[in-house]
Enzyme design. Structure first.
Site, PDB file in Angstrom:
ATOM      1  N   GLY A 181     -34.412 -63.895  33.189  1.00 35.48           N
ATOM      2  CA  GLY A 181     -35.406 -65.007  33.688  1.00 35.48           C
ATOM      3  C   GLY A 181     -35.934 -65.200  34.988  1.00 35.48           C
ATOM      4  CB  CYS A 182     -38.808 -66.122  36.815  1.00 37.69           C
ATOM      5  SG  CYS A 182     -39.073 -67.874  36.229  1.00 37.69           S
ATOM      6  CE1 TYR A 183     -38.019 -71.922  39.428  1.00 37.25           C
ATOM      7  CE2 TYR A 183     -37.827 -71.925  37.007  1.00 37.25           C
ATOM      8  CZ  TYR A 183     -38.290 -72.257  38.245  1.00 37.25           C
ATOM      9  OH  TYR A 183     -39.278 -73.199  38.330  1.00 37.25           O
ATOM     10  CB  SER A 184     -31.859 -65.837  36.049  1.00 34.78           C
ATOM     11  OG  SER A 184     -32.090 -66.874  35.005  1.00 34.78           O
ATOM     12  CB  THR A 185     -34.976 -62.408  39.058  1.00 34.27           C
ATOM     13  OG1 THR A 185     -35.164 -61.894  37.622  1.00 34.27           O
ATOM     14  CG2 THR A 185     -35.055 -61.262  39.784  1.00 34.27           C
TER      15      THR A 185
END
Length: 309
Positions: A113-117
């Site tokens: 995920g984008c935030y997770s990255t």
């Protein structure tokens, strides 16, 4: 010999961005379906099974169904949905943390995920180094451009009435779908408290993890955290660690339009309060850029081919 590639969900934002990065690249033979066939399960199944690698740009349930359609046991998969990010048998597609060899050799790769990255890139190396205790109670504040919400949110923000808000916080139920991967891939014992927001900007992202020195291992300073991150990402062509930053602000547009990720460590003079910050593009390293990076590795090609660096 070119790699046969099928993008299932090619008409969505992530799929279109992937196709743009692959345009003009002769290493791939793209399997394409017309508008009617894209909604025909038999046509999709045929394309999935004909591909060497398939990239799934689909909602979670549709992604699970697509994997079930692969009957021949040879098609390799990159799933850009949330469906398999914590599933057994899937490699988490953040090569800088999971390992490039793991991604290169995997049959099933789940795109982060984008935030997770941003969160995992900041936290995982520091937990692994013992600088952030695995049982730390962390929080994460983040802001994203509205394109991360897909076609419906893009239409909402680009409609005739203008952007619906200048700042929209969400996930107030504290059950955001990125939290399990943020916890698991970082090696944390507890779920981070995640506070995401959307701003009226097409793309761009800032992810922040605030820390008190009392939360950290003994004698851990901002400089030590920064050096540990720099050591972990040394030589990475995509992730960099800022050794200095002029000014007291950092724009959410800092890396918009790129596939890069830059990490920052800010602190007061005594390092009693520290802010770990990641800047990226939610559509770049946060989605399509990451998928192309993983595709390159799985296809045995240069990791950065086609990326916007």
């Amino acid at each position: 010999m070119s790699v046969r590639l099928f993008i299932d969900g090619a008409a969505g934002t992530t799929g279109l961005q992937i196709a743009e990065r692959l345009a003009g690249r002769g290493e791939f033979d793209l399997i394409q379906l017309d508008d009617a066939a894209r909604k025909d399960d038999s046509a999709r199944a045929e394309a999935l099974n004909a591909a060497d690698i398939a990239i799934l740009c689909l909602p979670d349930d549709a992604a699970r169904a697509a994997v079930a359609m692969i009957a021949d046991g040879t098609t390799r998969v990159i799933d850009a949905s949330t469906a398999h990010r914590t599933a057994g048998g899937w490699v988490y597609g953040l090569p800088e943390v999971s390992g490039r060899d793991a991604v290169t050799q995997a049959r099933f790769v789940s795109n982060p995920g984008c935030y997770s990255t941003g969160f995992i890139a900041l936290v995982a190396p520091l937990v692994a180094a013992g600088l952030i205790p695995a049982d730390a109670l962390l929080s994460c504040n983040a802001a994203s451009g509205y394109s991360g919400g897909g076609k419906s949110m893009i239409a909402d923000y680009e409609g005739p009435d203008g952007a619906p808000s200048a700042f929209r916080t969400y996930a107030l139920t504290l059950t955001h779908k990125h939290v399990p991967e943020m916890q698991g891939a970082s090696g944390l014992a507890h779920r981070p408290l995640f506070a995401p927001t959307v701003v009226p900007l097409y793309s761009g992202m800032i992810v922040e993890v605030p820390l008190h020195r009392a939360m950290l291992s003994t004698d851990t300073s901002a400089d030590r955290l920064r050096q540990a991150l720099a050591d972990h990402y040394a030589g990475s062509p995509i992730i960099s660690v800022a050794q200095a930053h002029d000014g007291a602000t950092l724009s959410i547009e800092h890396l918009a339009g790129t596939d890069r990720l830059e990490l920052f460590v800010f602190a007061d003079p005594e390092s009693s309060q520290i802010r770990l910050v990641a800047a990226l593009d939610n559509l770049g390293k946060g989605a399509s850029g990451a998928a192309v990076q993983n595709l390159n590795l799985m296809a045995g090609l240069p990791e950065t081919a086609g990326l916007r660096l």
